[in-house]
Design an enzyme around this catalytic site. Structure first.
Site, mmCIF file in Angstrom:
data_model
loop_
_atom_site.group_PDB
_atom_site.id
_atom_site.type_symbol
_atom_site.label_atom_id
_atom_site.label_comp_id
_atom_site.label_asym_id
_atom_site.label_seq_id
_atom_site.Cartn_x
_atom_site.Cartn_y
_atom_site.Cartn_z
ATOM 1 N N ARG A 24 6.209 -0.127 -1.362
ATOM 2 C CA ARG A 24 6.017 1.173 -0.715
ATOM 3 C C ARG A 24 4.544 1.607 -0.752
ATOM 4 N NH1 ARG A 24 11.309 3.486 -0.385
ATOM 5 N NH2 ARG A 24 10.369 5.037 0.927
ATOM 6 N N ARG A 28 3.523 8.358 1.226
ATOM 7 C CA ARG A 28 3.135 9.758 1.050
ATOM 8 C C ARG A 28 2.120 10.045 -0.047
ATOM 9 N NH1 ARG A 28 9.270 11.064 0.678
ATOM 10 N NH2 ARG A 28 9.009 8.968 -0.113
ATOM 11 N N ARG A 37 1.089 11.230 9.413
ATOM 12 C CA ARG A 37 2.480 11.667 9.382
ATOM 13 C C ARG A 37 2.642 13.132 9.816
ATOM 14 N NH1 ARG A 37 6.762 13.320 9.061
ATOM 15 N NH2 ARG A 37 8.448 12.869 7.611
ATOM 16 N N ASP A 73 11.223 0.744 8.172
ATOM 17 C CA ASP A 73 12.176 1.096 7.120
ATOM 18 C C ASP A 73 13.296 0.074 7.163
ATOM 19 O OD1 ASP A 73 12.706 3.507 5.163
ATOM 20 O OD2 ASP A 73 14.646 2.843 5.937
ATOM 21 N N TYR A 148 24.245 2.481 2.713
ATOM 22 C CA TYR A 148 23.830 3.637 3.526
ATOM 23 C C TYR A 148 24.766 3.848 4.714
ATOM 24 C CZ TYR A 148 19.581 4.141 0.824
ATOM 25 O OH TYR A 148 18.703 4.362 -0.201
HETATM 26 O O1 CP3 Z 1 4.539 0.246 2.249
HETATM 27 C C1 CP3 Z 1 5.735 0.144 2.507
HETATM 28 O O2 CP3 Z 1 6.503 -0.478 1.753
HETATM 29 C C2 CP3 Z 1 6.194 0.818 3.751
HETATM 30 C C3 CP3 Z 1 7.418 0.381 4.405
HETATM 31 C C4 CP3 Z 1 8.733 0.815 3.756
HETATM 32 C C5 CP3 Z 1 9.328 2.114 3.837
HETATM 33 N N1 CP3 Z 1 10.583 2.041 3.316
HETATM 34 C C6 CP3 Z 1 8.708 3.311 4.427
HETATM 35 C C7 CP3 Z 1 9.266 4.645 4.134
HETATM 36 C C8 CP3 Z 1 9.632 -0.007 3.081
HETATM 37 C C9 CP3 Z 1 9.467 -1.475 2.665
HETATM 38 C C10 CP3 Z 1 10.803 0.771 2.832
HETATM 39 C C11 CP3 Z 1 12.006 0.219 2.195
HETATM 40 C C12 CP3 Z 1 13.155 1.095 1.931
HETATM 41 N N2 CP3 Z 1 13.603 2.185 2.651
HETATM 42 C C13 CP3 Z 1 14.090 0.870 0.893
HETATM 43 C C14 CP3 Z 1 14.038 -0.287 -0.076
HETATM 44 C C15 CP3 Z 1 12.991 -0.086 -1.130
HETATM 45 C C16 CP3 Z 1 13.270 0.991 -2.125
HETATM 46 O O3 CP3 Z 1 12.391 1.868 -2.253
HETATM 47 O O4 CP3 Z 1 14.300 0.965 -2.784
HETATM 48 C C17 CP3 Z 1 15.061 1.886 0.959
HETATM 49 C C18 CP3 Z 1 16.234 2.063 0.020
HETATM 50 C C19 CP3 Z 1 14.753 2.711 2.084
HETATM 51 C C20 CP3 Z 1 15.518 3.875 2.581
HETATM 52 C C21 CP3 Z 1 14.693 5.114 2.586
HETATM 53 N N3 CP3 Z 1 13.659 5.372 3.479
HETATM 54 C C22 CP3 Z 1 14.808 6.245 1.737
HETATM 55 C C23 CP3 Z 1 15.818 6.384 0.622
HETATM 56 C C24 CP3 Z 1 13.825 7.167 2.139
HETATM 57 C C25 CP3 Z 1 13.581 8.584 1.632
HETATM 58 C C26 CP3 Z 1 13.199 8.684 0.252
HETATM 59 C C27 CP3 Z 1 12.052 7.814 -0.174
HETATM 60 O O5 CP3 Z 1 12.259 6.932 -1.024
HETATM 61 O O6 CP3 Z 1 10.943 7.993 0.324
HETATM 62 C C28 CP3 Z 1 13.095 6.581 3.199
HETATM 63 C C29 CP3 Z 1 11.961 7.179 3.913
HETATM 64 C C30 CP3 Z 1 10.682 6.385 3.918
HETATM 65 N N4 CP3 Z 1 10.584 5.045 4.128
HETATM 66 C C31 CP3 Z 1 9.360 6.921 3.761
HETATM 67 C C32 CP3 Z 1 8.474 5.835 3.913
HETATM 68 C C33 CP3 Z 1 6.971 5.889 3.890
HETATM 69 C C34 CP3 Z 1 9.010 8.381 3.603
HETATM 70 C C35 CP3 Z 1 9.141 9.014 4.926
HETATM 71 C C36 CP3 Z 1 8.263 10.207 5.180
HETATM 72 O O7 CP3 Z 1 7.064 10.021 5.490
HETATM 73 O O8 CP3 Z 1 8.799 11.319 5.157
#
Ligand code: CP3
Length: 342
Positions: A24, A28, A37, A73, A148
């Site tokens: 990640r 943010r 964003r 994502d 999910y």
């Molecule tokens: O640098 C990176 O890794 C960016 C790409 C990336 C994102 N999500 C961007 C994202 C990757 C590889 C993921 C994987 C992801 N997404 C997982 C597996 C990894 C883990 O953390 O367990 C999961 C379970 C998700 C599902 C998801 N997406 C959730 C639960 C959430 C909200 C809560 C959180 O953890 O941030 C997201 C949103 C998300 N995905 C954001 C980002 C940058 C935040 C969105 C925003 O800008 O509001």
């Protein structure tokens, strides 16, 4: 170029310094990300290749990491299966999958039609990173995607998916087969577009007993990894909470095992054997600590690896949104400084 230290470490070859990136790493905690964003929704950011590429490049420039990851994502390819997706900010599916009729209604889309922007982002990133860092593509493991899709959102107890698994195993199996088919096409399309490694995120694989994991998760992830055209493209398999069943998780295949921080990295390597690389495993909250503590913990993880080839340094889960960027930089610098050979 396959002599990037990240790719060499994936193949368990010796490296000049331990490669490091952060799960990640685009997100943010970076003011530069928040700036982009503030102008678009998260989903629109994922769907706009120029912007997705911009935020994927940010951590490479700012942190000095040894690999980049596609910005998207795990849930973006699920939307074209026919499930409307929203982020508030966590993911929400308006109509969760609960019955055989719901599973039958799901589509297995051609990724070039369903998520063309992902492949376009990969192509832009490969051009931007050429000769600098390799690009990791990624997807969710079938089980984490199913969590999910069935729960409809995040969950504490995962009662809906477990209930389906125990009371309607035919519905569960039909759903998992469909997701696995989608995922195989999706990750192969990423490889074709230029992804140089693939990470499979099984964030929720560890909520099951080792026996349920072996029966209800492993066969699908195994099928997915077997179905990838991945000669020369290493597969990293990250199952959070897998410390007590690493021998079972290894059977899924893949080249690199992602480790969370609940295991001693050295002991995990003893279980996994010398032919499997590992990635991890600093507790993400260590990045709230002063620099001296971050350095001490980086050294501890490197010491647990004890110089064995095939270690990619990372956090044990994603970086938290409130981490000061300078602490992430301190971690990357410490990994490089403490692991430099000769
Ligand atoms: O640098 C990176 O890794 C960016 C790409 C990336 C994102 N999500 C961007 C994202 C990757 C590889 C993921 C994987 C992801 N997404 C997982 C597996 C990894 C883990 O953390 O367990 C999961 C379970 C998700 C599902 C998801 N997406 C959730 C639960 C959430 C909200 C809560 C959180 O953890 O941030 C997201 C949103 C998300 N995905 C954001 C980002 C940058 C935040 C969105 C925003 O800008 O509001």
């Amino acid at each position: 170029m396959s002599d990037y230290r990240f790719l060499k470490a994936c193949r368990c070859e010796p490296v000049d310094k331990t490669p490091v990136w952060l799960m990640r790493q685009a997100g943010r905690y970076l003011p530069e990300y928040m700036k982009v964003r503030s102008q678009v929704s998260f989903l629109d950011l994922c769907k706009t290749p120029e912007l997705a590429a911009e935020v994927s490049i940010q951590p490479v420039d700012i942190l000095g990491v040894d690999a980049a990851i596609l910005f998207s994502d795990i849930l973006t390819p699920v939307e074209p299966m026919g499930l409307k997706l929203d982020f508030v900010p966590g993911p929400v599916f308006e109509k969760p999958v609960r019955s055989m009729a719901d599973v039958d209604a799901l589509i297995v889309p051609d990724p070039e039609e369903g998520v063309p922007y992902v492949m376009e982002t990969i192509k832009i990133l490969r051009r931007a990173f050429e000769g600098r860092v390799p690009l990791i593509g990624f997807g969710g493991a079938p089980f984490t995607l199913a969590c999910y899709m069935v729960e409809g959102k995040g969950s504490k107890d995962f009662a809906w998916i477990k209930k389906m698994m125990y009371t309607a195993p035919d519905v569960y199996a039909a759903l998992m087969n469909k997701i696995t088919a989608m995922d195989t096409l999706y990750l192969n399309a990423q490889i074709k577009a230029g992804a140089q490694a693939i990470q499979i995120f099984d964030t929720w694989g560890g909520i099951l007993s080792p026996s349920d994991y072996a029966h209800h998760v492993l066969p699908y992830t195994q099928k997915l990894i077997n179905g990838l055209d991945h000669s020369g493209v290493p597969v990293i398999h990250f199952v959070k909470g897998a410390g007590a069943m690493l021998d079972t998780v290894k059977q899924a295949g893949g080249d690199v095992m992602g480790l969370d921080w609940h295991v001693n990295l050295g002991k995990a390597r003893d279980i996994l054997g010398a032919d499997m690389a590992v990635q991890g495993n600093l507790d993400p909250t260590v990045l709230f600590a002063p620099k001296a503590v971050i350095e001490r913990e980086v050294r501890r993880v490197l010491d647990e690896n004890a110089g064995r080839p095939g270690h990619i340094f990372n956090l044990g889960h994603g970086i938290l949104p409130t981490v000061p960027p300078e602490n992430a930089i301190a971690m990357v610098e410490a990994v490089h400084a403490f692991s430099t050979k000769g």
